[in-house]
Each structure stands twice: as structure tokens, then as C-alpha cells.
Design a protein around this motif. Structure first.
Motif, PDB file in Angstrom:
ATOM      1  N   LYS A 117      -9.245  -5.463   0.570  1.00  0.00           N
ATOM      2  CA  LYS A 117      -9.332  -6.839   1.148  1.00  0.00           C
ATOM      3  C   LYS A 117      -8.944  -8.113   0.115  1.00  0.00           C
ATOM      4  O   LYS A 117      -8.537  -9.066   0.522  1.00  0.00           O
ATOM      5  N   THR A 118      -9.062  -7.678  -1.108  1.00  0.00           N
ATOM      6  CA  THR A 118      -8.656  -8.762  -2.216  1.00  0.00           C
ATOM      7  C   THR A 118      -7.265  -8.897  -2.155  1.00  0.00           C
ATOM      8  O   THR A 118      -6.655  -9.864  -2.282  1.00  0.00           O
ATOM      9  N   MET A 119      -6.472  -7.907  -2.075  1.00  0.00           N
ATOM     10  CA  MET A 119      -4.947  -7.825  -1.912  1.00  0.00           C
ATOM     11  C   MET A 119      -4.576  -8.821  -0.804  1.00  0.00           C
ATOM     12  O   MET A 119      -3.670  -9.496  -0.656  1.00  0.00           O
ATOM     13  N   LEU A 120      -5.269  -8.317   0.461  1.00  0.00           N
ATOM     14  CA  LEU A 120      -5.026  -9.187   1.696  1.00  0.00           C
ATOM     15  C   LEU A 120      -5.172 -10.666   1.569  1.00  0.00           C
ATOM     16  O   LEU A 120      -4.358 -11.354   1.968  1.00  0.00           O
TER      17      LEU A 120
ATOM     18  N   LEU B 127       0.892  -1.099  -0.277  1.00  0.00           N
ATOM     19  CA  LEU B 127      -0.003  -0.088   0.058  1.00  0.00           C
ATOM     20  C   LEU B 127       0.888   1.286  -0.060  1.00  0.00           C
ATOM     21  O   LEU B 127       0.693   2.452  -0.743  1.00  0.00           O
ATOM     22  N   ALA B 128       1.995   1.328   0.798  1.00  0.00           N
ATOM     23  CA  ALA B 128       2.771   2.446   0.774  1.00  0.00           C
ATOM     24  C   ALA B 128       3.235   2.837  -0.346  1.00  0.00           C
ATOM     25  O   ALA B 128       3.632   3.620  -1.039  1.00  0.00           O
TER      26      ALA B 128
ATOM     27  N   ARG C 152       2.999   6.115  -5.792  1.00  0.00           N
ATOM     28  CA  ARG C 152       2.715   6.271  -7.119  1.00  0.00           C
ATOM     29  C   ARG C 152       1.432   6.955  -7.364  1.00  0.00           C
ATOM     30  O   ARG C 152       0.937   7.026  -8.456  1.00  0.00           O
ATOM     31  N   GLY C 153       0.801   7.406  -6.283  1.00  0.00           N
ATOM     32  CA  GLY C 153      -0.374   8.153  -6.472  1.00  0.00           C
ATOM     33  C   GLY C 153      -1.762   7.407  -6.518  1.00  0.00           C
ATOM     34  O   GLY C 153      -2.752   7.992  -6.726  1.00  0.00           O
ATOM     35  N   GLU C 154      -1.381   6.035  -6.297  1.00  0.00           N
ATOM     36  CA  GLU C 154      -2.660   5.183  -6.289  1.00  0.00           C
ATOM     37  C   GLU C 154      -3.186   5.135  -4.904  1.00  0.00           C
ATOM     38  O   GLU C 154      -2.625   5.167  -3.862  1.00  0.00           O
ATOM     39  N   GLU C 155      -4.603   4.808  -4.638  1.00  0.00           N
ATOM     40  CA  GLU C 155      -5.308   4.845  -3.570  1.00  0.00           C
ATOM     41  C   GLU C 155      -6.192   3.694  -3.507  1.00  0.00           C
ATOM     42  O   GLU C 155      -7.428   3.937  -3.839  1.00  0.00           O
ATOM     43  N   PRO C 156      -5.948   2.486  -3.269  1.00  0.00           N
ATOM     44  CA  PRO C 156      -7.001   1.422  -3.450  1.00  0.00           C
ATOM     45  C   PRO C 156      -8.028   1.560  -2.421  1.00  0.00           C
ATOM     46  O   PRO C 156      -8.014   1.960  -1.126  1.00  0.00           O
ATOM     47  N   ASP C 157      -9.388   1.117  -2.896  1.00  0.00           N
ATOM     48  CA  ASP C 157     -10.327   1.471  -1.921  1.00  0.00           C
ATOM     49  C   ASP C 157     -10.593   0.083  -1.279  1.00  0.00           C
ATOM     50  O   ASP C 157      -9.583  -0.783  -1.042  1.00  0.00           O
ATOM     51  N   GLU C 158     -11.417   0.048  -0.051  1.00  0.00           N
ATOM     52  CA  GLU C 158     -11.609  -1.102   0.599  1.00  0.00           C
ATOM     53  C   GLU C 158     -11.735  -2.580   0.213  1.00  0.00           C
ATOM     54  O   GLU C 158     -11.287  -3.622   0.718  1.00  0.00           O
TER      55      GLU C 158
END
Length: 543
Positions: free
Chosen positions: A482-485, A466-467, A472-478
Motif C-alpha cells: 500500500k505504501t509503495m502504491l 513487486l516482480a 530477489r527473494g523479497e516478499e513485501p507485506d500488504e
């Protein structure tokens, strides 16, 4: 896991193990029989003394690996300790039902590990050769390095120079560089119809234009009567194995297997009770002393410093009459007496499965004492690692942990590791993980080994990811978080599976929990032949 879950994963393991033992499957077995040859497992059964236990190492080698090539069950080679002619020997048998017995990267590592075990215990090494040589599509991972194909031949030479018996029986193909293995052994047998040559007829034709038959090039008759390379020319597998048994029996450089120095008594509890004692359900506890009651001889356990360092249980014991020292992670809350001022001593609670300063200090002292007494050590792993945090750091957890690692690393007595639950991070190191030269490493089905637990690791990796995205200017939503985790957790969970480690040679044998006592008895019997001539010394200890 609950009693029923431990039994369930054990049943799954048994089913998987049975499938792996089929090697290349019915077609491969039928092909071997059609050529008038036994399979590798049939050869081992005919060679070993009947009715006595065997100890197969590396059954899960290459598990779920090399799928793009159709897989390589057990890495295409069987490495088994068994009694032959009354002597516990290491048998290395190529499985020609798996890719004609070709050497994959894990095949090399598995054979090298078998050689290392045999070298330490000074046991006879018996090679049943039936291999097409290097698996060429992976040659860059098989050929050149210190844990690759050539190391096997280097070990042949060094082991022979050390006076440890090595015999090889060629019962099929033995071509190219693989031909050096049997010829570097002390005694060489070969069956009719087998081939031993550096290059086959097709390669000879292409290289030098010479036309020659397989028999002229490297048949048993040629090597027996012309080259003089082989010592015994046998008509078939059965006679070859009979001859090999007789040669081992006649050898006087290794002694017949000995029984334990003390009478064996049964454990206080049934070995099957491990299924009811053990749990790894989060939030549940068990007393490792109750687990030991299912393993060690009744009334033989003498706990060392029982009133201090409760997060690790240390003690002198006998298993099947074999003396040993036990270092076991405690999986329940324990109380610790803290030094106090005017108010006097206070108490603190130690969490289950965590190594604290006082337990590391105690273990280091106990390990040193076992070396002084020449007692082999058995480590029972079920730990999340060392305690962290301000209080622990200020108490010197790194210093105490280093002391334990130092004492364990320099052991001259054999070390046997058994992973029952988790073996994480520096806790794996201190409890004699693979990097610290255990004589044998065993594990229960369902156990886990990794730098940290899946939940902690996934959370850490997610924060790093996430950092990087934020920079890179990206901000994943919730939903994306959850999908990444879930993806990271799934990948890490796969890697901490003990079968993943077994596939890569990080342990020798997955065992059924109910058979733990018998497995350790065999391991201690083999360990009893390890020479203990070297003095015990540690490095500098930070006190």
C-alpha cells in the motif's frame, strides 16, 4: 471535476500566474528601476498597441524547476504575441529581474519555440535584450545541443535569410555569446548605459592584460560612432521602444493584421457555460457538442459523418468568423451500428473518451478533407486513448489509428490543440500532441497529459517493482504494498499535472476555460498568416 472544482482550479491557476508575472519580485523590479530601466513587462506594455489582446506563451516554463538555484519564474524570459504598429508580432523580452536575465536550459527552449511560431506565421520577431548570458552552473545543459543556446543564433540567421523581419533592442546587458543574437538581426537599437561585448573588462584583463572601461569595450556610444555595429543609439528605454514601434510600422515586408473573412456571430451558449457543461468526475459524462456550443459561432457548425464514429466529433465551424475544422473527443456513451448477418445489423456501445476504429477512420478522412479545403484544424483533447482488447484489435484499431496519425502528421494547414481534460497515450498523438508540430498548444487548468492515467500506471509500475523484489527473494507485506502504491501514484500524479508539462515546454499556454473562445479566435487569426503553398500528401495508408 464538478463546475465548482473547475472554477477552483482556474482561480488557483490565475493566482499562480499572477505570482509568476512578478518575475524576480519587488527587489528585482526596484533594482531595474534604480538603474533607470523598465522591467520586461513594462517594456512590452509600452511597445504593444494599447487596448488590443496579447497572447503570452510559456508563462509556466520552468515552473517548480531549478529550485536549488532559487527558481527561474517563466524561465527568465517573456515571449508574447501582440500587435505592434498594427502587425501581430512575436516579442521576446529577457526578464532582468530573474538572475539578471541569464539563460537556463528552459530559457533556450522557450526562445526557440517563440522563433518557431514566428517563423511559421511569418510574423515580425522583436527582441528586447537584457541578459547576462548563459547561467554558468548549468552550462552543459544550455550550451551545445540542437535545442540549446546556439540554436537561437542559428535560427536568427535562417529566419533572416527567409525574409522574416527581426529587430533587436539592447536595453541592458548583452554579453558573451548572447551578443550574436542582436547582431544577427536586421535592425539593431541600443540604449545609453547598455553594454554589448564578447568579454567584460574583468575577463579582458585576465585574458590579455588589457585594462579598459565598459563604455570603451562595448557602450552604445562606441558601437554607434566607432564599431558601427548598431543602427540606432537611443537615450533611454522609452525612446528606444518608441523608435522600435515606428520601425515596425514602417516595414512593408509584413502586412497589418487582418480581420476574419466572415462576420463573427456569438456562440449559441455563453462561453462561461463551459464550467457547467464540462466534467471529469469518474463515471460522469458530458456532450462535447454542448461544449462546442460555448465556443463556435452559432449555426456555423456542420457535423461531419454524424451517424458514425461517435467517439470523435468532427465538423466544419467558424470561431469569431474564422473558418476551421474541429476534431473533438466525445465524453459520453455513444452507439455504434455493427454489420450483421442474417439477423441484420446490431448495435454496440462506445465508452466515453475512447477512440474506436470507426472514429479514427472518420477523423482521418475529415483531416484530409480540411487540408484539401485549406481549413486550419482545432483538436479538443479529452481522451484516455485508443480502445484495446480482442474485438478492437481484430477490427484493426492499430491500422485505423495509424491512418489517423498519418493524415494528421502530414497536415499543411495549421493545427491548434486544446487539452480540456485528459490527453493520454497514443490518443495524445492522434489528437496532435506536441510531437506532431501543432502551431499552438493550449490547455485548461487541471487538465492532464501522460502516457496513461495515474491509477493504471501506478498499478503497472507496482507489479513490475513487486516482480523484481520477488526475484530477489523479497516478499513485501500488504502495508508495504500500500505504501509503495501510494508513493508511485503520488509521483505519477505530479507528472501528469498540466503544469508539469507546461514547465517543460510541452504546451504554449494554459488558459481560463471561460476565455476559450477568445483564445481560439486569436490563435486562428495568427494561424491565418501561415503560408499554405505546399501540396497535401500522406504516406502509405494501411486500408
Amino acid at each position: 471535476m464538478s463546475d465548482s472544482n473547475l472554477k477552483t482550479v482556474t482561480e488557483e491557476y490565475v493566482a499562480q500566474a499572477d505570482q509568476i508575472r512578478e518575475g524576480g519580485g519587488p527587489r528585482g523590479i526596484e533594482r531595474q528601476h534604480r538603474q533607470g530601466r523598465l522591467t520586461a513587462r513594462e517594456r512590452i506594455a509600452a511597445l504593444a498597441d494599447p487596448g488590443l489582446p496579447t497572447f503570452e506563451c510559456g508563462l509556466f516554463s520552468a515552473w517548480n524547476m531549478y529550485q536549488e538555484y532559487g527558481g527561474a519564474p517563466a524561465a527568465g524570459v517573456i515571449t508574447t504575441m501582440a500587435s505592434v504598429g498594427g502587425k501581430i508580432s512575436m516579442i521576446v523580452a529577457n526578464d532582468a529581474t530573474v538572475k539578471a536575465g541569464a539563460f537556463f536550459p528552459m530559457t533556450c527552449k522557450k526562445v526557440i519555440r517563440a522563433q518557431e511560431i514566428a517563423r511559421r506565421a511569418r510574423m515580425p520577431l522583436l527582441y528586447l535584450v537584457d541578459s547576462a548570458g548563459v547561467f554558468l552552473p548549468l552550462q552543459e545543459d544550455v550550451f551545445p545541443d540542437t535545442d540549446d543556446f546556439g540554436r537561437i543564433f542559428r535560427n536568427n540567421a535562417v529566419i533572416s535569410a527567409d525574409g522574416i523581419i527581426q529587430m533587436a533592442a539592447i536595453m541592458g546587458n548583452c554579453v558573451a555569446g548572447g551578443g550574436y543574437l542582436p547582431v544577427l538581426c536586421d535592425t539593431l537599437l541600443m540604449t545609453e548605459g547598455s553594454g554589448l561585448y564578447l568579454a567584460g573588462p574583468a575577463l579582458v584583463k585576465a585574458a590579455i592584460g588589457q585594462e579598459v572601461t565598459t563604455e570603451e569595450l562595448g557602450g552604445a556610444e562606441m558601437h554607434a560612432s566607432i564599431s558601427g555595429t548598431i543602427d540606432f543609439h537611443e537615450p533611454d528605454d522609452e525612446s528606444c521602444l518608441k523608435r522600435l514601434r515606428a520601425l515596425v510600422h514602417a516595414d512593408m515586408s509584413s502586412s497589418p493584421s487582418q480581420g476574419p473573412p466572415f462576420e463573427s456571430t456569438g456562440p449559441a451558449r455563453s462561453p462561461e457555460d463551459v464550467y457547467t457543461v464540462f466534467t471529469d468526475v469518474p463515471g460522469q459524462q458530458y456532450d462535447v457538442k454542448e461544449l462546442l456550443d460555448c465556443i463556435v459561432d452559432e449555426e456555423s457548425f456542420n457535423e461531419y459523418k454524424a451517424e458514425t464514429g461517435g467517439s470523435i466529433v468532427c465538423g466544419y465551424a467558424r470561431i469569431g468568423g474564422w473558418p476551421c475544422g474541429v476534431v473533438a473527443n466525445q465524453h459520453k456513451l455513444t452507439q455504434r451500428q455493427m454489420p450483421g448477418g442474417k439477423a441484420g445489423p446490431s448495435t454496440a456501445t462506445n465508452m466515453p473518451a475512447v477512440i474506436y476504429t470507426d472514429s479514427a477512420d472518420k477523423s482521418a478522412r475529415f483531416i484530409m478533407d480540411c487540408n484539401q479545403k485549406r481549413i486550419p484544424l482545432v483538436f479538443l483533447h479529452d481522451t484516455t486513448g485508443f480502445m484495446v482488447g480482442r474485438d478492437s484489435e481484430q477490427a484493426g484499431i492499430i491500422r485505423s489509428g495509424a491512418k489517423m496519425v498519418n493524415a494528421m502528421s502530414n497536415c499543411v494547414v495549421p493545427k491548434i490543440s486544446l487539452i480540456t481534460g485528459g490527453s493520454y497515450g497514443a490518443g495524445n498523438y492522434a489528437m496532435c500532441g506536441r510531437a506532431f508540430d501543432p502551431f499552438l498548444t493550449l490547455a485548461w487548468p487541471g487538465s492532464r497529459c501522460a502516457v496513461m492515467g495515474a491509477q493504471s500506471a501506478a498499478g503497472t509500475l507496482l507489479q513490475i517493482d513487486l516482480a523484481a523484489r520477488k526475484r530477489r527473494g523479497e516478499e513485501p507485506d500488504e502495508t508495504e504494498r500500500k505504501t509503495m502504491l501510494e508513493a508511485i501514484t503520488r509521483s505519477y500524479t505530479d507528472q501528469q499535472d498540466i503544469r508539469y508539462g507546461a514547465a517543460r515546454g510541452w504546451l504554449d499556454r494554459i488558459i481560463e476555460p471561460g476565455h476559450t473562445r477568445d483564445e481560439l479566435i486569436f490563435a486562428l487569426q495568427v494561424a491565418s498568416t501561415v503560408p499554405l503553398d505546399a501540396p497535401y500528401r500522406t504516406g502509405v495508408l494501411q486500408t
